[in-house]
Design an enzyme around this catalytic site. Structure first.
Site, mmCIF file in Angstrom:
data_model
loop_
_atom_site.group_PDB
_atom_site.id
_atom_site.type_symbol
_atom_site.label_atom_id
_atom_site.label_comp_id
_atom_site.label_asym_id
_atom_site.label_seq_id
_atom_site.Cartn_x
_atom_site.Cartn_y
_atom_site.Cartn_z
ATOM 1 N N TRP A 102 0.653 -1.471 -0.399
ATOM 2 C CA TRP A 102 -0.102 -0.261 -0.180
ATOM 3 C C TRP A 102 0.933 0.950 0.004
ATOM 4 C CZ3 TRP A 102 -4.518 -0.424 -1.697
ATOM 5 C CH2 TRP A 102 -5.093 -1.716 -1.699
ATOM 6 N N ASP A 172 -1.620 6.691 6.780
ATOM 7 C CA ASP A 172 -2.641 5.399 6.162
ATOM 8 C C ASP A 172 -3.072 4.589 6.703
ATOM 9 O OD1 ASP A 172 -4.972 4.144 4.769
ATOM 10 O OD2 ASP A 172 -2.955 3.674 2.963
ATOM 11 N N LYS A 196 -12.079 -2.135 7.217
ATOM 12 C CA LYS A 196 -11.574 -2.154 8.337
ATOM 13 C C LYS A 196 -11.718 -1.827 9.845
ATOM 14 C CE LYS A 196 -8.269 -2.059 4.748
ATOM 15 N NZ LYS A 196 -8.497 -3.946 4.074
#
Length: 361
Positions: A102, A172, A196
């Site tokens: 990511w 993030d 999540k």
């Protein structure tokens, strides 16, 4: 149909009490005679709910008053581009820490909008460990420093907040937000996809220091500008009303449990149990990550013989253990232990792993 233990990396498990309340209120929310999804976001009921949701998040994270909270759309991936658009001017540079999949995506998407300096990378180590802080080549003139505190695919996590001086730190936190207490004042901007630890997919929660809202100087559509979203209470256009509502229920659940100190202890116990089972299997199961960088949220592991993978997945699903297949980039298995996954689920998984070892040798 009975519920299974859900180890999905995302969209992930939601707290049953949240789902049950949403079920009860689906046709008649807040005495309105209609679903929250059928109501105007300009209406009194929704505006009150949105304000309470923000207040509950501020309580959970002790968010200082000089930070704005935004409820946006488009997923965290969209923010990979929007962040440099909003925080960096033409010709500016920004530092990025590459710790996995990511981080790499964030770097790629930012490149058209800012001069990216990859200040440190774990790629040469196959992302099995985090780049040591003393190896980071930070630019004191950078517009910001971006990092990914938890990598869902590679299973590495920063267990502290890096010191980057006076340059705004951008994180993030899609996969570890609300997993424990956090000093928000150490950050310039925090963003997280909801799917999540917050709620359903399609919503992004952002916490941004208010002075950074004034940075944008380049031309862009109003909807992409964080200052515009803040000025319009995240309702510049019709928001994701269902996601916002469910996020609010999740924040209420966390506060009722006792907050993020309690959640941190629950998450520690879950991760320790699974790692202990892996490490104590005499090599039957393996997790290659440097122990100092192991993730609490996402735990990849392999079997000693990959020929057993198919049997493991088939039998685990039959045992009510969902979504244990590893990411295609790494193979093997992965168990995601987000907030809504209880200790009982990990106990069931580790019992299955021991029984699988006994049966398959």
């Amino acid at each position: 149909m009975s519920r299974v233990w859900n180890f999905s990396a995302g969209p992930a498990a939601l707290p049953p009490v949240v789902l049950e309340r949403a079920q009860r209120e689906l046709l008649d929310w807040n005495g309105s005679g209609a679903s929250v999804m059928e109501q105007s976001h300009r209406g009194k009921r929704f505006i009150e709910m949105a304000a309470q949701t923000e207040a509950d998040l501020r309580t959970l994270l002790a968010i200082p008053a000089d930070y704005a909270v935004l409820f946006l759309q488009g997923g965290a991936t969209q923010q990979f581009a929007q962040i440099p658009m909003n925080l960096a001017g033409e010709g500016d540079s920004a530092d990025y820490i590459d710790s996995g999949h990511w981080s790499e995506k964030a770097i790629s998407e930012a490149a058209p909008y800012v001069r990216v300096n990859v200040a440190a990378s774990g790629k040469a180590d196959n992302y099995l460990r985090l780049p040591a802080r003393d190896s980071w080549r930070l630019d004191p003139g950078a517009a910001y420093v971006h990092y990914t505190p938890n990598e869902t695919i590679h299973g590495v996590e920063f267990h502290g907040i890096p010191d980057v001086g006076t340059v705004p730190l951008v994180a993030d936190m899609s996969s570890n937000i609300l997993s424990g207490p956090l000093d928000v004042s150490r950050f310039g901007l925090i963003y997280a996809g909801a799917q999540k630890n917050i709620g359903p997919s399609g919503l992004v929660v952002m916490i941004i220091r208010r002075d950074l809202l004034q940075r944008a100087s380049r031309p862009m559509a109003r909807i992409f500008r964080y200052a515009e979203q803040a000025a319009n209470d995240s309702m510049l256009n019709t928001p994701n009303t269902w996601g916002w509502y469910l996020a609010g229920l999740t924040f209420q659940w966390l506060n009722a449990l006792g907050g993020l100190t309690v959640m941190a202890e629950r998450n520690r116990a879950k991760a320790e149990l699974l790692y202990r089972t892996i490490d104590g299997s005499d090599g039957y199961y393996r997790n290659p990550i440097d122990p100092s960088a192991r993730s609490r949220m996402n735990i990849p592991f392999t079997l000693h013989d990959s020929a057993l993978d198919a049997a493991f997945l088939k039998e685990s699903e039959a045992a009510g253990l969902l979504a244990l297949k590893g990411h295609k980039a790494l193979g093997g298995m992965r168990a995601s232990l987000y907030n809504a996954v209880p200790l009982e689920a990990v106990e069931a998984l580790t019992a299955f792993m021991r029984e699988f070892t006994r049966q398959h040798g």
